[in-house]
Design a protein around this motif. Structure first.
Motif, mmCIF file in Angstrom:
data_model
loop_
_atom_site.group_PDB
_atom_site.id
_atom_site.type_symbol
_atom_site.label_atom_id
_atom_site.label_comp_id
_atom_site.label_asym_id
_atom_site.label_seq_id
_atom_site.Cartn_x
_atom_site.Cartn_y
_atom_site.Cartn_z
ATOM 1 N N CYS A 6 7.894 30.337 52.909
ATOM 2 C CA CYS A 6 8.518 29.821 54.131
ATOM 3 C C CYS A 6 9.261 30.963 54.791
ATOM 4 N N PHE A 7 9.030 31.138 56.084
ATOM 5 C CA PHE A 7 9.726 32.212 56.789
ATOM 6 C C PHE A 7 10.988 31.646 57.423
ATOM 7 N N SER A 112 -3.575 39.536 58.014
ATOM 8 C CA SER A 112 -2.710 40.452 58.747
ATOM 9 C C SER A 112 -1.509 39.710 59.347
ATOM 10 N N LEU A 113 -1.746 38.466 59.815
ATOM 11 C CA LEU A 113 -0.614 37.667 60.326
ATOM 12 C C LEU A 113 0.401 37.410 59.219
ATOM 13 N N THR A 114 -0.105 37.089 58.021
ATOM 14 C CA THR A 114 0.786 36.807 56.889
ATOM 15 C C THR A 114 1.633 38.030 56.548
ATOM 16 N N ILE A 115 0.978 39.187 56.425
ATOM 17 C CA ILE A 115 1.713 40.410 56.069
ATOM 18 C C ILE A 115 2.700 40.773 57.181
ATOM 19 N N GLY A 116 2.221 40.644 58.428
ATOM 20 C CA GLY A 116 3.093 40.946 59.569
ATOM 21 C C GLY A 116 4.329 40.068 59.561
ATOM 22 N N ALA A 117 4.118 38.762 59.346
ATOM 23 C CA ALA A 117 5.249 37.833 59.335
ATOM 24 C C ALA A 117 6.221 38.153 58.203
ATOM 25 N N MET A 118 5.669 38.580 57.055
ATOM 26 C CA MET A 118 6.536 38.959 55.926
ATOM 27 C C MET A 118 7.407 40.165 56.278
ATOM 28 N N LEU A 119 6.794 41.161 56.918
ATOM 29 C CA LEU A 119 7.542 42.370 57.279
ATOM 30 C C LEU A 119 8.675 42.052 58.245
ATOM 31 N N ILE A 120 8.397 41.126 59.174
ATOM 32 C CA ILE A 120 9.425 40.760 60.151
ATOM 33 C C ILE A 120 10.487 39.882 59.483
ATOM 34 N N THR A 179 5.960 29.841 60.847
ATOM 35 C CA THR A 179 6.987 29.237 59.997
ATOM 36 C C THR A 179 6.676 29.327 58.509
ATOM 37 N N SER A 180 5.415 29.298 58.153
ATOM 38 C CA SER A 180 5.097 29.478 56.735
ATOM 39 C C SER A 180 3.677 29.982 56.577
#
Lengths: 329, 153
Positions: A6-7, A112-120, A179-180
């Motif tokens: 969950c972000f 790539s969206l998942t990794i990008g969201a994690m970095l942010i 969001t997740s």
């Protein structure tokens, strides 16, 4: 073990851009695509260079649409279907940002969206670009036959999308939020037919989807849409059957980018495929609908068939993978 | 470590097989028959033209006809027409000698971007290679059998 993240800081999609070839531009989502090409060579002398240029254009326009400068982008996360992901690396050499090259076949864009969201979300970076591309002609050469060879395609075959999509994710700004995410695992049910990738990927898609529902305590009705990447008509049916078997009925919410992208007719059979397929649909049609608030919450799940031309010639089965990203407007 | 065999889920594979769309056999056969037939008729027309027009006969005649058909197959491949015929006709345009020309010319064109030596020349037989290998191997085998047969009878 837990595969759903969950972000809490809710990374924002601040810009997006899509580019596609002539066949895709004539399809049912053609009017939502930002850059449409009349020539699938894109003014280059090889299809590989054309694919790289498409990806470059998609990244550049996405950054422009996000009203950012190139040096404000901390990282580019990109991948494609070519050997050693050359389309992405060659596109990335034009930018000053850090670069992460990734490969998960047609699931690359969701990865790539998942990794990008994690970095942010982890506050490591402020703006990242997530991209993926594919090109019909370069993929045909690598995985199948020469273009001019006169042969017929089996009815379960799909058509690789010529296109690229880029999304800029930022820590601040307005736009749809990620969001997740649920990271997929490699699932193999022993499908060996390289022309039937829908069947090879559907078990992985079902696994990721059901894991997501269980781990985030939600049901299909919580989503406006459950979008899969490129399962095609046959693969979509298998996914619906498999998840129905586990007690989740996704008939009403499910839509497949591969089925959506072309005006399905005889020659494409099962619909589009390729890393560009989900990237183009996400960054054109879905993005538009999310911004208009017509879609409030979607589960975007790109699926990949992790085969190579060597493994399939050696008789190995095709492992599948699917990554899921939840986007809310 | 798991191998591909360990992964086989036979129930799933049976289920996939049961819902996979089938090739439309009758339609494919009809298309292959008429297109293949037309290609052969064109060949026969050239044969008559050369036989009665130029007075050729025997091996010379059949070599010339093959050469013309191969040329036409290569030309139509270069013009981007043959793959469309092939998509429609399937086996009807693969089996005649024009299909062989197509299977040599199409990779030659495709791999031109990798250079004339390592691209065009090296990869020219990527599709037709097996046909040549097994064609020569089987002709040698038949030749040996024929030779032995002649000695015995």
């Amino acid at each position: 073990m837990r595969r759903t993240i969950c972000f809490n800081n809710k990374p924002v999609i601040i810009g997006a851009s899509s580019i596609a070839g002539p066949k895709e531009s004539e399809g049912s989502i053609g009017k939502f695509i930002e850059t449409t090409l009349n020539d699938d060579m894109y003014g280059e002398d090889t299809f590989e260079k054309a694919e790289s240029k498409m990806l470059f254009t998609a990244i550049k326009k996405a950054v422009d649409n996000a009203h950012k400068k190139e040096d404000e982008i901390d990282a580019i996360i990109a991948g494609d279907l070519l050997n050693q992901i050359i389309a992405s690396t060659f596109a990335a050499r034009n930018f000053p940002s850090a670069y992460l090259g990734i490969y998960n076949a047609c699931a690359t864009f969701a990865e790539s969206l998942t990794i990008g969201a994690m970095l942010i979300d982890g506050k490591y970076m402020n703006n990242v670009v997530c991209s993926a591309s594919s090109h019909f002609s370069s993929a045909e050469r690598q995985y199948r036959y020469p273009l001019e060879l006169g042969c017929t395609r089996p009815p379960q075959a799909q058509w690789t999308v010529t296109g690229a999509g880029s999304t800029v994710i930022g820590a601040k700004g307005s736009g749809p939020k990620i969001t997740s995410a649920t990271i997929g695992k490699v699932v193999d049910y022993g499908v060996v037919d390289a022309n039937n990738m829908g069947a090879a990927m559907a078990p992985a898609a079902a696994d990721t989807l059901i894991t997501h529902f269980r781990e985030s305590n939600c049901a299909p009705c919580d989503y406006d849409l459950i979008v899969t990447g490129d399962l095609g008509t046959l693969g979509s049916r298998i996914l619906k059957d498999l998840s129905w078997e586990k007690g989740y009925d996704i008939e009403k919410q499910h839509v497949d980018c591969g089925e959506l992208i072309y005006n399905l007719c005889e020659s494409e059979y099962q619909g589009g495929s390729g890393a560009g397929c989900s990237a183009v649909v996400f960054n054109s049609y879905l993005m538009e609908r999310l911004r208009e608030n017509k879609l409030k919450k979607i589960a975007f799940m790109a699926t990949g068939a992790l085969l190579s031309s060597v493994s399939s010639q050696q008789g190995d089965s095709i492992p599948g993978i699917a990554h899921l990203v939840v986007v809310e407007s | 470590m798991k191998t591909s065999n360990d992964c086989t889920n036979q129930n799933f594979l049976n289920y996939v097989k049961s819902i996979s769309p089938k090739t439309k056999q009758r339609r494919s056969l009809i298309r292959a028959f008429w297109v293949g037939g037309v290609i052969c008729m064109i060949g026969q027309t050239f044969r008559y033209l050369l036989e009665f027009g130029l007075g050729l006969s025997g091996d010379e005649l059949s070599s010339y006809v093959s050469m013309i058909m191969i040329f036409l197959g290569a030309l139509l491949t270069g013009l981007g027409v043959y793959d469309r015929i092939g998509k429609y006709a399937g086996g009807g345009s693969i089996v005649p000698i024009t299909g062989f020309a197509n299977s040599v010319v199409s990779p030659a064109m495709e791999f031109k971007t990798e250079g004339y030596i390592y691209g065009t020349a090296a990869k020219m037989f990527i599709v037709a290679g097996p046909i040549i290998v097994f064609g020569i191997a089987s002709s040698v085998l038949v030749g040996i059998l024929y030779f032995i047969g002649l000695r015995i009878f």
